[in-house]
Scaffold this active site. Structure first.
Site, PDB file in Angstrom:
ATOM      1  N   ALA A  10      45.407  60.142  45.522  1.00 18.74           N
ATOM      2  CA  ALA A  10      45.275  58.710  45.247  1.00 18.74           C
ATOM      3  C   ALA A  10      46.591  58.092  44.774  1.00 18.74           C
ATOM      4  CB  ALA A  10      44.174  58.484  44.213  1.00 18.74           C
ATOM      5  N   CYS A  41      46.471  62.095  32.681  1.00 21.54           N
ATOM      6  CA  CYS A  41      47.826  61.807  33.168  1.00 21.54           C
ATOM      7  C   CYS A  41      48.743  61.371  32.035  1.00 21.54           C
ATOM      8  CB  CYS A  41      47.774  60.715  34.222  1.00 21.54           C
ATOM      9  SG  CYS A  41      46.548  61.078  35.474  1.00 21.54           S
ATOM     10  N   SER A  57      40.614  59.802  46.293  1.00 18.87           N
ATOM     11  CA  SER A  57      41.124  61.111  45.888  1.00 18.87           C
ATOM     12  C   SER A  57      40.109  62.171  46.287  1.00 18.87           C
ATOM     13  CB  SER A  57      41.309  61.105  44.364  1.00 18.87           C
ATOM     14  OG  SER A  57      41.344  62.425  43.867  1.00 18.87           O
TER      15      SER A  57
END
Length: 404
Positions: free
Chosen positions: A75, A328, A203
């Site tokens: 993604a 992340c 994703s």
């Protein structure tokens, strides 16, 4: 109740690959190993057939045509290709882009890069519940606006934006509408036709597929054009060069096929788990659910516990694999920018846990997690002088703290 620890409750970061998906992938590593672009022999034809079947399964989940699916490495790459690709192609039409402050870094950092290239970007605030105010969006649109990018489901707080309403606004004004749907596919119904979406990032691994594979939906009618960001052999109709990883694509296709078939039962499972967890933490004072509880994916709970420090909380519940913030950015000690955008103060933003359930999560695990969190919160608060002051009725906001 014996539960195997650590209990994995970080499905928004990644779930395991569904066993059915893994089984489907294996033959394409060793037996049907041909290059899908080799069109002069059966090894290539078989690989290409598998790729096209997966493409059709992915398109079916989002109500698209398989010719509108472009494979990428994930993604993040899809977001880069969509936003940079559209901005570069339509530069002659304007150089203004609109996005939201709570987007994933893959969108925000792509926008920052475009700002360095001379584009102008408006970053919209969200309301306290995490949702975009449509009037604020309308007011931000200018004559030279060429693209709006809004995520369908937020990766930290799980709120679901009103994508069809935003799609309507963009279509009316002939503005390209990009949606990051990494966290939406398999969790909420996604229909690019009904929602008037032009570009949609997906994703593989967020839907129980393998990592390292993603896709970008690129609308054909009305046609959306992009400038390629990866050059080479002209694969994927020139949008994205590079040999197609057949086994990864087969895995993503199977994952999306299962997701479409099992959406209703997955949703029911997640809602049951969420109810068990919320019941389990009932009675803890000063608990705040971050983001709208109604417009939200059923497997996400982002909860702040006042008067508890985030890092010590994560360490106290080490039997649980949970995160504060997204995977992340959880390496950063900064409070979550998403929670700050909701108007949460630093203390609450710091004391948040993101708990995300999955297909493999059991009721016993969730019960265990809720009880563990409840007992640890109590212990951590006993150690907090601020909690003591709060319980004594002292308004902590009125205190002038002396600087050392």
């Amino acid at each position: 109740m014996t539960v195997k620890t650590p209990v994995y409750l970080d499905y928004a970061a990644t779930p395991p690959v569904d066993k059915r998906v893994a089984e489907k992938m294996i033959p394409y590593l060793t037996e049907t190993f041909g290059n899908p672009a080799s069109n002069s022999h059966s090894f290539g034809w078989e690989a290409e057939e598998a790729v096209e079947k997966a493409r059709a399964d992915i398109a079916a989940l989002i109500n698209a045509d398989s010719k509108e699916i472009v494979f990428t490495s994930g993604a993040t790459e899809s977001n880069n290709l969509a936003i940079k690709g559209a901005a570069h192609f339509y530069k002659s039409k304007g150089n203004h882009l609109i996005t939201v402050k709570t987007e994933h870094k893959a969108v925000l950092d792509t926008m920052r890069e475009l700002e360095r290239q001379g584009y102008e970007v408006t970053y919209l605030d969200v309301q306290e519940n995490g949702l975009v105010d449509l009037d604020v969006l309308k007011a931000a649109i200018r004559e030279d606006t060429i693209l709006v990018s809004v995520m369908w489901v937020n990766n930290e707080i799980g709120v679901v934006q009103d994508i069809p309403a935003i799609g309507e606004i963009c279509r009316e004004r002939k503005i390209i509408f990009h949606v990051d749907a990494a966290q939406a596919c398999g969790k909420v119904p996604v229909d690019v036709e009904a929602a008037k979406v032009d570009l949609l990032s997906m994703s593989g691994h967020k839907v129980y597929g393998p990592k390292g594979i993603g896709a970008l939906y690129v609308r054909r009618k009305p046609r959306v054009r992009l400038e390629a960001q990866m050059h080479g052999g002209g694969h994927e109709r020139g949008f994205r060069s590079g040999t197609l990883p057949t086994h990864q694509i087969v895995g993503m296709g199977e994952a999306f096929r299962i997701a479409k078939e099992e959406l209703a039962q997955d949703t029911a499972h997640y809602l049951k788990l969420r109810d068990i967890f919320l019941k389990g933490i009932e009675g803890i004072e000063e608990v705040y659910i971050n983001g709208d509880l109604e417009h939200r994916v059923p497997n996400n709970l982002n909860v702040s516990f006042n008067f508890v420090e985030g890092e010590s909380l994560i360490m106290a519940v080490k039997e649980l694999a949970v995160s504060s913030g997204s995977a992340c950015t959880s390496a950063s000690l900064e409070p979550s920018y998403v929670l700050r955008a909701l108007g949460r103060n630093d203390e609450l933003a710091h004391s948040s846990l993101r708990i995300t359930f999955g297909r493999m999560t059991t009721e016993e695990e969730v019960q265990f997690a809720a009880e563990l969190i409840k007992s640890k919160i109590g212990k951590l608060r006993e150690l907090s002088p601020l909690w003591e002051m709060f319980k004594d009725g002292i308004d902590l906001n009125s205190i002038e703290w002396a600087a050392h």
